[in-house]
Design a protein around this motif. Structure first.
Motif, PDB file in Angstrom:
ATOM      1  N   ASN A  75       0.804  -1.236   0.000  1.00  0.00           N
ATOM      2  CA  ASN A  75       0.000   0.000   0.000  1.00  0.00           C
ATOM      3  C   ASN A  75       0.829   1.275   0.000  1.00  0.00           C
ATOM      4  OD1 ASN A  75      -2.449  -1.354  -0.152  1.00  0.00           O
ATOM      5  ND2 ASN A  75      -2.495  -1.647   2.060  1.00  0.00           N
ATOM      6  N   ASN A  76       2.071   1.199  -0.432  1.00  0.00           N
ATOM      7  CA  ASN A  76       2.922   2.368  -0.584  1.00  0.00           C
ATOM      8  C   ASN A  76       3.454   2.424  -2.011  1.00  0.00           C
ATOM      9  OD1 ASN A  76       3.009   3.653   1.987  1.00  0.00           O
ATOM     10  ND2 ASN A  76       4.280   1.980   2.725  1.00  0.00           N
ATOM     11  N   LEU A  77       3.541   3.637  -2.511  1.00  0.00           N
ATOM     12  CA  LEU A  77       4.208   3.874  -3.776  1.00  0.00           C
ATOM     13  C   LEU A  77       5.651   4.221  -3.423  1.00  0.00           C
ATOM     14  CD1 LEU A  77       3.901   4.329  -6.890  1.00  0.00           C
ATOM     15  CD2 LEU A  77       3.604   6.742  -6.333  1.00  0.00           C
ATOM     16  N   VAL A 140       3.052   2.369 -14.975  1.00  0.00           N
ATOM     17  CA  VAL A 140       3.032   2.985 -13.644  1.00  0.00           C
ATOM     18  C   VAL A 140       1.639   3.545 -13.350  1.00  0.00           C
ATOM     19  CG1 VAL A 140       3.916   4.896 -12.240  1.00  0.00           C
ATOM     20  CG2 VAL A 140       5.493   3.529 -13.601  1.00  0.00           C
ATOM     21  N   PHE A 141       1.073   4.249 -14.313  1.00  0.00           N
ATOM     22  CA  PHE A 141      -0.242   4.871 -14.119  1.00  0.00           C
ATOM     23  C   PHE A 141      -1.307   3.824 -13.817  1.00  0.00           C
ATOM     24  CE2 PHE A 141      -4.322   6.463 -15.554  1.00  0.00           C
ATOM     25  CZ  PHE A 141      -4.384   7.694 -14.914  1.00  0.00           C
ATOM     26  N   TYR A 142      -1.383   2.787 -14.655  1.00  0.00           N
ATOM     27  CA  TYR A 142      -2.412   1.756 -14.473  1.00  0.00           C
ATOM     28  C   TYR A 142      -2.215   0.990 -13.160  1.00  0.00           C
ATOM     29  CZ  TYR A 142      -4.034   2.519 -19.263  1.00  0.00           C
ATOM     30  OH  TYR A 142      -4.545   3.070 -20.417  1.00  0.00           O
ATOM     31  N   ALA A 143      -0.984   0.690 -12.810  1.00  0.00           N
ATOM     32  CA  ALA A 143      -0.712  -0.028 -11.558  1.00  0.00           C
ATOM     33  C   ALA A 143      -1.132   0.817 -10.352  1.00  0.00           C
ATOM     34  CB  ALA A 143       0.760  -0.394 -11.459  1.00  0.00           C
ATOM     35  N   PHE A 144      -0.850   2.116 -10.400  1.00  0.00           N
ATOM     36  CA  PHE A 144      -1.230   3.005  -9.301  1.00  0.00           C
ATOM     37  C   PHE A 144      -2.748   3.075  -9.173  1.00  0.00           C
ATOM     38  CE2 PHE A 144      -2.452   7.067  -7.493  1.00  0.00           C
ATOM     39  CZ  PHE A 144      -1.676   7.107  -6.351  1.00  0.00           C
ATOM     40  N   LYS A 145      -3.438   3.255 -10.296  1.00  0.00           N
ATOM     41  CA  LYS A 145      -4.910   3.345 -10.267  1.00  0.00           C
ATOM     42  C   LYS A 145      -5.517   2.044  -9.731  1.00  0.00           C
ATOM     43  CE  LYS A 145      -6.252   7.343 -12.019  1.00  0.00           C
ATOM     44  NZ  LYS A 145      -7.213   8.227 -11.387  1.00  0.00           N
ATOM     45  N   LYS A 146      -4.947   0.912 -10.140  1.00  0.00           N
ATOM     46  CA  LYS A 146      -5.446  -0.388  -9.676  1.00  0.00           C
ATOM     47  C   LYS A 146      -5.199  -0.546  -8.177  1.00  0.00           C
ATOM     48  CE  LYS A 146      -5.105  -5.326 -10.503  1.00  0.00           C
ATOM     49  NZ  LYS A 146      -4.423  -6.395 -11.233  1.00  0.00           N
ATOM     50  N   ALA A 147      -4.023  -0.187  -7.707  1.00  0.00           N
ATOM     51  CA  ALA A 147      -3.692  -0.311  -6.283  1.00  0.00           C
ATOM     52  C   ALA A 147      -4.557   0.612  -5.429  1.00  0.00           C
ATOM     53  CB  ALA A 147      -2.217  -0.006  -6.051  1.00  0.00           C
ATOM     54  N   LYS A 148      -4.893   1.764  -5.967  1.00  0.00           N
ATOM     55  CA  LYS A 148      -5.722   2.720  -5.225  1.00  0.00           C
ATOM     56  C   LYS A 148      -7.204   2.418  -5.408  1.00  0.00           C
ATOM     57  CE  LYS A 148      -6.047   7.605  -4.161  1.00  0.00           C
ATOM     58  NZ  LYS A 148      -5.550   8.950  -4.418  1.00  0.00           N
ATOM     59  N   ASP A 149      -7.540   1.522  -6.342  1.00  0.00           N
ATOM     60  CA  ASP A 149      -8.912   1.170  -6.678  1.00  0.00           C
ATOM     61  C   ASP A 149      -9.682   2.420  -7.106  1.00  0.00           C
ATOM     62  OD1 ASP A 149     -10.924  -0.693  -7.120  1.00  0.00           O
ATOM     63  OD2 ASP A 149     -11.814  -0.374  -5.136  1.00  0.00           O
ATOM     64  N   GLU A 150      -9.056   3.158  -8.008  1.00  0.00           N
ATOM     65  CA  GLU A 150      -9.603   4.424  -8.479  1.00  0.00           C
ATOM     66  C   GLU A 150      -9.920   4.303  -9.964  1.00  0.00           C
ATOM     67  OE1 GLU A 150      -7.978   8.375  -6.781  1.00  0.00           O
ATOM     68  OE2 GLU A 150      -7.061   8.184  -8.755  1.00  0.00           O
ATOM     69  N   LYS A 151     -11.046   4.850 -10.365  1.00  0.00           N
ATOM     70  CA  LYS A 151     -11.446   4.794 -11.765  1.00  0.00           C
ATOM     71  C   LYS A 151     -10.710   5.860 -12.572  1.00  0.00           C
ATOM     72  CE  LYS A 151     -15.944   2.794 -11.060  1.00  0.00           C
ATOM     73  NZ  LYS A 151     -17.337   2.808 -11.402  1.00  0.00           N
ATOM     74  N   ILE A 152     -10.577   5.582 -13.851  1.00  0.00           N
ATOM     75  CA  ILE A 152      -9.941   6.527 -14.765  1.00  0.00           C
ATOM     76  C   ILE A 152     -11.012   7.498 -15.236  1.00  0.00           C
ATOM     77  CG2 ILE A 152      -8.785   6.756 -16.995  1.00  0.00           C
ATOM     78  CD1 ILE A 152      -7.614   3.936 -16.485  1.00  0.00           C
ATOM     79  N   ILE A 153     -10.729   8.794 -15.082  1.00  0.00           N
ATOM     80  CA  ILE A 153     -11.707   9.810 -15.459  1.00  0.00           C
ATOM     81  C   ILE A 153     -11.540  10.189 -16.933  1.00  0.00           C
ATOM     82  CG2 ILE A 153     -11.930  10.689 -13.106  1.00  0.00           C
ATOM     83  CD1 ILE A 153     -10.113  13.023 -13.916  1.00  0.00           C
ATOM     84  N   PHE A 154     -12.507  10.938 -17.452  1.00  0.00           N
ATOM     85  CA  PHE A 154     -12.548  11.289 -18.867  1.00  0.00           C
ATOM     86  C   PHE A 154     -11.279  12.003 -19.340  1.00  0.00           C
ATOM     87  CE2 PHE A 154     -13.639  14.179 -22.344  1.00  0.00           C
ATOM     88  CZ  PHE A 154     -14.086  13.260 -23.280  1.00  0.00           C
TER      89      PHE A 154
END
Length: 181
Positions: A75-77, A140-154
């Motif tokens: 849970n750390n970058l 890096v971007f996709y891995a971070f979004k997945k780890a944070k469980d955050e959706k990709i915005i428009f």
């Protein structure tokens, strides 16, 4: 997930950026001095020399910090980098860190993209020198979004599409013109 790029020394980072621009300014200084040895050319030489000095200061500040390795660990970058030839390692809690895709114009029709991580009042940029391959930046971007469980915005989708085209090796000209010549 562990992503690494070449670790460049501060001197390599600075001179790589400085030489390309300074050659043009030095050429202009030489031409103006040789072909117009009047008082006006002295003023022009002073202006161009001032430009060269301000370029050096700006590049010194922008190339001081460089991140060459990123990975996610419990849970750390984790960012590993170099600040004026001193290694550093930063652990940012993913839940409290914000990621943004930023762009910077690099000439007519050429735009470079980099990632900006913000935690509290600290900013860390990946690919600020545009030496990361875009496939690595996307990873890096996709891995971070997945780890944070955050959706990709428009807005992010737009930048990601362009970065994916750059990762495939498409030219800036074709990207800007929608693939039409």
């Amino acid at each position: 997930m562990k992503i690494k790029v070449e670790n460049l020394t501060f001197q390599e980072r600075f001179f790589k950026r400085f030489l390309s621009t300074s050659v043009i300014i030095i050429f202009l200084i030489t031409i103006s001095y040789l072909f117009s040895p009047s008082s006006n050319s002295s003023i022009l030489v002073l202006i161009l020399t001032g430009s060269l000095i301000s370029l050096a200061i700006t590049l010194f500040i922008s190339t001081r910090t460089y991140i060459y390795e990123v990975h996610i660990e419990s849970n750390n970058l984790v960012l590993k980098g170099d600040k004026t030839n001193q290694s550093f390692e930063v652990h940012l809690p993913i839940s409290e860190t914000i990621i943004e895709i930023k762009s910077k114009g690099r000439g007519r029709g050429k735009v470079g993209y980099y990632l900006d991580f913000r935690y509290q009042k600290e900013d860390y940029q990946i690919n600020r020198l545009f030496n990361w391959h875009y496939s690595r930046v996307l990873e890096v971007f996709y891995a971070f979004k997945k780890a944070k469980d955050e959706k990709i915005i428009f807005d992010e989708k737009y930048y990601l599409e362009i970065m994916e085209k750059k990762a495939q090796g498409k030219s800036d000209f074709l990207i800007v013109n929608g693939g039409k010549k």
